[in-house]
Motif scaffolding. Structure first.
Motif, PDB file in Angstrom:
ATOM      1  N   ARG A  45      11.667   0.436   8.473  1.00  0.00           N
ATOM      2  CA  ARG A  45       9.962   0.456   8.165  1.00  0.00           C
ATOM      3  C   ARG A  45       9.837   1.810   7.288  1.00  0.00           C
ATOM      4  O   ARG A  45       9.116   1.467   6.586  1.00  0.00           O
ATOM      5  N   SER A  65       0.826  -0.168   1.012  1.00  0.00           N
ATOM      6  CA  SER A  65       0.488  -1.122   2.422  1.00  0.00           C
ATOM      7  C   SER A  65      -1.001  -0.519   2.823  1.00  0.00           C
ATOM      8  O   SER A  65      -0.560   0.952   3.777  1.00  0.00           O
ATOM      9  N   MET A  81       2.694  -4.551   3.248  1.00  0.00           N
ATOM     10  CA  MET A  81       2.071  -5.976   1.984  1.00  0.00           C
ATOM     11  C   MET A  81       2.150  -5.685   1.126  1.00  0.00           C
ATOM     12  O   MET A  81       2.820  -4.807   0.428  1.00  0.00           O
ATOM     13  N   TYR A 105      10.215   0.461   3.281  1.00  0.00           N
ATOM     14  CA  TYR A 105       9.521  -0.126   3.198  1.00  0.00           C
ATOM     15  C   TYR A 105       8.537   0.735   1.018  1.00  0.00           C
ATOM     16  O   TYR A 105       9.093  -0.190   0.420  1.00  0.00           O
ATOM     17  N   GLN A 151      -6.289  -5.681  -0.651  1.00  0.00           N
ATOM     18  CA  GLN A 151      -5.797  -5.554   0.805  1.00  0.00           C
ATOM     19  C   GLN A 151      -6.929  -5.466   1.502  1.00  0.00           C
ATOM     20  O   GLN A 151      -7.221  -5.421   2.620  1.00  0.00           O
ATOM     21  N   PRO A 201       1.744  -2.502  13.678  1.00  0.00           N
ATOM     22  CA  PRO A 201       1.728  -2.185  11.681  1.00  0.00           C
ATOM     23  C   PRO A 201       2.970  -1.696  10.880  1.00  0.00           C
ATOM     24  O   PRO A 201       2.334  -2.060  10.388  1.00  0.00           O
ATOM     25  N   ARG A 209      -2.484  -3.633   7.609  1.00  0.00           N
ATOM     26  CA  ARG A 209      -0.560  -4.589   8.859  1.00  0.00           C
ATOM     27  C   ARG A 209      -1.538  -4.007   9.906  1.00  0.00           C
ATOM     28  O   ARG A 209      -0.881  -4.966  10.705  1.00  0.00           O
ATOM     29  N   GLN A 242      -3.530   0.427   6.306  1.00  0.00           N
ATOM     30  CA  GLN A 242      -3.085   0.349   7.288  1.00  0.00           C
ATOM     31  C   GLN A 242      -4.289  -0.877   8.099  1.00  0.00           C
ATOM     32  O   GLN A 242      -3.577  -1.822   8.489  1.00  0.00           O
ATOM     33  N   VAL A 247       5.143  -4.303   9.377  1.00  0.00           N
ATOM     34  CA  VAL A 247       4.663  -5.050   8.159  1.00  0.00           C
ATOM     35  C   VAL A 247       4.589  -4.282   6.741  1.00  0.00           C
ATOM     36  O   VAL A 247       4.306  -2.921   6.720  1.00  0.00           O
ATOM     37  N   TYR A 294       3.444 -10.532   2.514  1.00  0.00           N
ATOM     38  CA  TYR A 294       3.829 -10.123   3.461  1.00  0.00           C
ATOM     39  C   TYR A 294       5.041  -9.507   3.831  1.00  0.00           C
ATOM     40  O   TYR A 294       5.581 -11.032   4.195  1.00  0.00           O
ATOM     41  N   ALA A 352       7.130  -8.670   6.932  1.00  0.00           N
ATOM     42  CA  ALA A 352       7.237  -8.066   8.481  1.00  0.00           C
ATOM     43  C   ALA A 352       9.138  -8.065   9.148  1.00  0.00           C
ATOM     44  O   ALA A 352       9.187  -9.412   8.849  1.00  0.00           O
TER      45      ALA A 352
END
Length: 387
Positions: free
Chosen positions: A267, A70, A97, A270, A287, A92, A75, A72, A95, A251, A253
């Motif tokens: 987190r 993912s 992606m 992920y 992305q 961020p 995010r 930055q 999240v 995404y 979240a």
């Protein structure tokens, strides 16, 4: 052996969908066919989409097309957009992606569940929930939406909850009905899930399936469950608002209301989980394009005019239909309450719709309004004839 059993079970769940895909593909290839089945584009891609992707094609470093998790900037863009849209302070790090909403939903299932857990899904609802769950050794448990209004039926959800329940899926704006759930219903659901979590001794999560969140009509307000229930994960797909479902970008979240300890735990999981389920990250170019795509979207004024034209003409012809508050679908009752026969009769006249049997509602049918206005006008005589 267990993996093979799950695969066969999922194959059985999806067999009708795959069969329909094949039928639609054959029929749609016939010149003059009017296709109202899936939310596919029927016109050239949005200029903003093409420009955003084109601007990222030229490499800017030796690692431009390298493995990427993912990113930055993506995010940060998503977190800022969610903060503005939902009025919650997303970071961020909340999240991940993903490859569209499919990837986000799969990630949520793997993050929150153990084999044998149960997930409550709405009916009528998206036909891919059950096979995705079966393939992950999870059990889908249907909970009917309220008849006619398609509101949440809290009694049905309560009856569906057992000690194995781990997730309740909420889809708003809803496929196929177009219903946008109001805050009071989501608050009532939050109270129910708090009470049921205490009763069974384990936390029940909400997966808020929001790929149509930005496709709403006439200023209909939107509230995410993430605003009223901390144990909520949001999945989203850019493919709907961009009318580009083949460009896999979405995404997952976390609700910022989640207690910090649990928030950090999710987190940190992920990237490892996304890697483990098969590199579940979007392609690098998609992305890179996220900051430019955040404000790109289909013409909602034109879409609303298509909704009004189709709904008005079919209602005048005698059909009973929802008037969707969001999405690009119409959901209606088929003549003689036989959606399969109705879809077949329309197909004989060169018009393709989705039979309600795919949504466990064989008396209904679904129309996708991503077709053009000339296609809508050309299809109306067939609908009137069969009404």
């Amino acid at each position: 052996m267990e993996l093979a059993r799950r695969a066969l079970s999922a194959q059985h769940e999806i067999a009708s969908v795959l069969s329909l895909f094949e039928q639609i593909g054959r029929r749609a290839a016939v010149p003059g066919t009017l296709d109202f089945t899936f939310g596919n584009p029927h016109e050239p891609p949005l200029d903003g989409l093409v420009d955003a992707i084109r601007s990222q094609v030229e490499p800017r470093s030796d690692t431009w097309f390298a493995y990427t998790t993912s990113q930055q900037p993506a995010r940060e863009t998503v977190a800022a957009g969610l903060t503005t849209e939902l009025g919650l302070e997303f970071e961020p790090g909340d999240v991940a992606m993903t490859q569209g909403a499919f990837g986000a939903i799969s990630l949520a299932f793997h993050l929150l569940t153990d084999p044998g857990d149960e997930v409550v899904v709405p009916v009528p609802g998206w036909f891919c929930y059950p096979p995705m769950l079966r393939a992950s050794a999870l059990t889908p448990v249907p909970a009917d939406l309220a008849h006619d209004t398609f509101d949440l039926d809290l009694d049905a959800i309560a009856r569906a909850i057992t000690p194995r329940t781990r997730i309740v899926v909420v889809n708003s704006p809803a496929n196929p009905t177009g219903r946008v759930l109001p805050r009071d219903q989501l608050e009532a659901l939050a109270l129910l899930l708090d009470a049921e979590s205490a009763r069974i001794g384990r936390r029940i999560w909400i997966l808020s399936d929001e790929p149509y969140r930005r496709i709403r009509f006439s200023g209909v307000p939107f509230v995410s469950p993430a605003a009223v229930y901390p144990w909520t994960l949001i999945d989203y797909s850019y493919g709907k608002i961009l009318l580009a479902p083949g460009q896999r970008l979405g995404y997952l979240a976390l609700s910022p209301l989640l207690p910090r300890g649990e928030r950090d735990q999710i987190r940190e999981a992920y990237d490892p989980v996304q890697l483990a389920i098969g590199w579940g990250f979007p392609d690098a170019l998609m992305q890179y394009a996220v900051p430019a795509l955040e404000d790109v979207g289909l013409d909602l004024v034109e879409l609303e005019s298509k909704r009004d034209r189709m709904h008005g003409a079919l209602a005048e012809a005698g059909y009973t239909l929802t008037r969707p508050e969001g999405t690009f679908y119409l959901w209606g009752e088929a003549p003689r309450r036989d959606g399969d026969a109705f879809a077949a009769s329309l197909a004989e006249r060169g018009v393709l719709v989705m039979p309600g049997s795919l949504f466990d509602r064989p008396a209904q049918f679904r129309i996708s309004l991503t077709a053009t206005m000339p296609s809508i006008e050309a299809a109306l005589p067939a609908f009137r004839e069969l009404a």
